[in-house]
Design a protein around this motif. Structure first.
Motif, short mmCIF file in Angstrom:
data_model
loop_
_atom_site.label_atom_id
_atom_site.label_comp_id
_atom_site.label_asym_id
_atom_site.label_seq_id
_atom_site.Cartn_x
_atom_site.Cartn_y
_atom_site.Cartn_z
N ALA A 187 0.80 -1.28 -0.03
CA ALA A 187 0.00 -0.07 0.17
C ALA A 187 0.82 1.39 0.06
O ALA A 187 0.49 2.55 0.13
CB ALA A 187 -0.83 -0.09 1.29
N ARG A 188 2.05 1.03 -0.19
CA ARG A 188 3.16 2.24 0.05
C ARG A 188 3.92 2.67 -1.27
O ARG A 188 4.33 1.82 -1.98
CB ARG A 188 4.36 1.81 0.79
N ALA A 189 3.86 4.17 -1.36
CA ALA A 189 4.65 4.51 -2.78
C ALA A 189 5.93 4.27 -2.04
O ALA A 189 6.52 4.99 -1.06
CB ALA A 189 4.39 5.87 -2.90
N VAL A 190 6.92 3.91 -2.87
CA VAL A 190 8.45 3.40 -2.38
C VAL A 190 9.34 4.42 -3.22
O VAL A 190 10.70 4.15 -3.12
CB VAL A 190 8.64 2.06 -2.49
N ASN A 191 8.93 5.33 -3.71
CA ASN A 191 9.85 6.11 -4.60
C ASN A 191 11.00 6.78 -3.92
O ASN A 191 10.69 7.16 -2.77
CB ASN A 191 8.99 7.42 -5.03
N GLY A 192 12.07 6.58 -4.18
CA GLY A 192 13.06 7.20 -3.24
C GLY A 192 13.59 6.40 -2.34
O GLY A 192 14.64 6.70 -1.52
N GLU A 193 12.93 5.41 -2.19
CA GLU A 193 13.52 4.26 -1.03
C GLU A 193 14.39 3.43 -1.48
O GLU A 193 14.45 2.99 -2.55
CB GLU A 193 12.52 3.66 -0.54
N PRO A 194 15.64 2.96 -0.42
CA PRO A 194 16.46 2.05 -1.06
C PRO A 194 15.89 0.70 -1.29
O PRO A 194 14.86 0.26 -0.49
CB PRO A 194 17.58 2.06 -0.02
N PRO A 195 16.73 -0.25 -1.92
CA PRO A 195 16.06 -1.53 -2.21
C PRO A 195 15.84 -2.37 -1.10
O PRO A 195 14.67 -2.88 -0.81
CB PRO A 195 17.23 -2.12 -3.12
N VAL A 196 16.50 -2.13 -0.05
CA VAL A 196 16.28 -2.99 1.33
C VAL A 196 14.83 -2.56 1.86
O VAL A 196 14.02 -3.29 2.57
CB VAL A 196 17.24 -3.10 2.48
N LYS A 197 14.55 -1.54 1.92
CA LYS A 197 13.26 -0.94 2.45
C LYS A 197 12.03 -1.30 1.78
O LYS A 197 11.08 -1.48 2.02
CB LYS A 197 13.22 0.81 2.49
#
Ligand code: ADP
Length: 333
Positions: free
Chosen positions: A67-77
């Motif tokens: 349910a989360r926009a992950v734009n900008g998060e590193p791969p692990v997250k």
């Protein structure tokens, strides 16, 4: 083992200093899907994969995991992992240390990381080789180690960029069956980039055909092959005759046309006659190409039927089809 998460691309765009590589694509991939991104070189497959992985910034749009926009998060997250090609194994580390590497980086103790590495090596049937160095393994074995290594962080989405391209054709078909089996066992999403339509059809629950940074068609391999949306998809997948018929562009599958040597009618509602230009033996069938009025036509003729009355290039022949086998194309944008 962990389960997948839904992935949604919403108008995702990538431009490299003004050149648009991925052009506002939108796509939903349900958890646990084997998805293949398919298309010719340069169509934007790898850029799309790298943006999902978090190895490449996105220029516009959203990548939503769960349910989360992950734009900008590193791969692990993000809960993603990328399976790199076999040559990306560390040559000086044992198979076990290669697989456990990401956990070491995260400060996981030796006993715990080895226990997990060994469990994954069992999954890919490489536990007997845990103490070897990568150079002491065959190409296929290195691929399995690379797969185990990419799974060590419990990703919900595994990203694979042309994972089979370094293997010889025999091993490629064997490894492709293994990839499919691992994906089923793990129950997570695999997103696999390939330019091979046969590979995509063999593997995918969802095949996504890309062209020029856009999605031409997304669907099951059967939908894509049997009902190509556009002329591009029909030509890229192959096995189709693209025909101009009374002002419409249509396709008829090459295995659905009838073929008749000589000047016969080919016993069908629509018939075109011409000259045979190529004959290609393929085992189960023979592919015959005809230069006919209105363009080139191809028939896939069952082996026995062909050899009952074989033809050679230069011979006259007819290809026919019935209205029921005509599939109408949408105009390509
Ligand atoms: P594919 O994986 O389908 O071959 P890519 O995503 O690698 O396609 O490339 C799509 C387009 O973007 C191509 O025209 C390619 O030349 C361009 N491209 C890819 N990576 C870069 C980059 N780092 N810098 C500039 N242009 C790039």
């Amino acid at each position: 083992m962990s389960r997948g998460a839904d992935l949604e691309l919403v108008n995702v765009t990538k431009s490299y200093s003004g050149t648009i590589a991925v052009d506002a694509i939108s796509l939903r991939i349900k958890a646990g899907t084997y998805c293949c991104l398919l298309g010719p070189s340069g169509c934007g497959k790898s850029s799309t994969l790298r943006m999902i992985a978090g190895h490449e910034d996105i220029s516009g749009g959203d990548i939503v995991i769960g349910a989360r926009a992950v734009n900008g998060e590193p791969p692990v997250k993000r809960g993603t992992a990328m399976m790199f090609q076999s040559y990306a194994l560390f040559p000086h580390l044992s198979v076990r240390d290669n697989v456990a590497f990401s956990l070491k980086m995260r400060g996981v103790g030796k006993a715990d990381r080895y226990a997990k590495a060994d469990a994954l090596l069992r999954l890919v049937a490489m536990d007997r080789y845990a103490d070897r160095l990568p150079a002491q393994l065959s190409g296929g074995q290195q691929q399995r180690v690379a797969l185990a290594r990419s799974l060590i962080t419990d990703p919900v989405i595994l990203l694979l960029d042309e994972p089979l391209s370094a293997l010889d054709p025999f091993l490629r078909i064997k490894m492709r069956a293994e990839l499919k089996r691992f994906q089923r066992e793990l129950g997570i999403t695999f997103i696999h980039v390939t330019h091979g339509q046969e590979e995509a059809m063999a593997l995918a629950d969802l095949a996504v055909v890309m062209n020029n940074g856009r999605i031409e068609q997304a669907g099951s391999p059967q939908e894509i092959f049997d009902r190509p949306a556009t002329e591009f998809v029909a030509r890229f997948m192959g096995g189709h005759n693209v025909i101009d018929l009374a002002g419409k562009r249509v396709t008829v599958r090459a295995d659905k046309v009838s073929f008749a040597p000589g000047g016969e009618s080919a016993g069908a509602e629509h018939v075109r006659t011409g000259t045979v230009t190529a004959v290609e033996y393929q085992g189960y069938s023979v592919v015959v190409t005809l230069d006919a009025a209105g363009g080139e036509l191809t028939a896939i003729v069952p082996e026995r039927q062909f050899f009952a009355r074989p033809v050679e290039p230069g011979a006259a022949a007819a290809i026919g089809w019935n209205a029921a086998d005509i599939h109408e194309l949408s105009p390509t944008a």
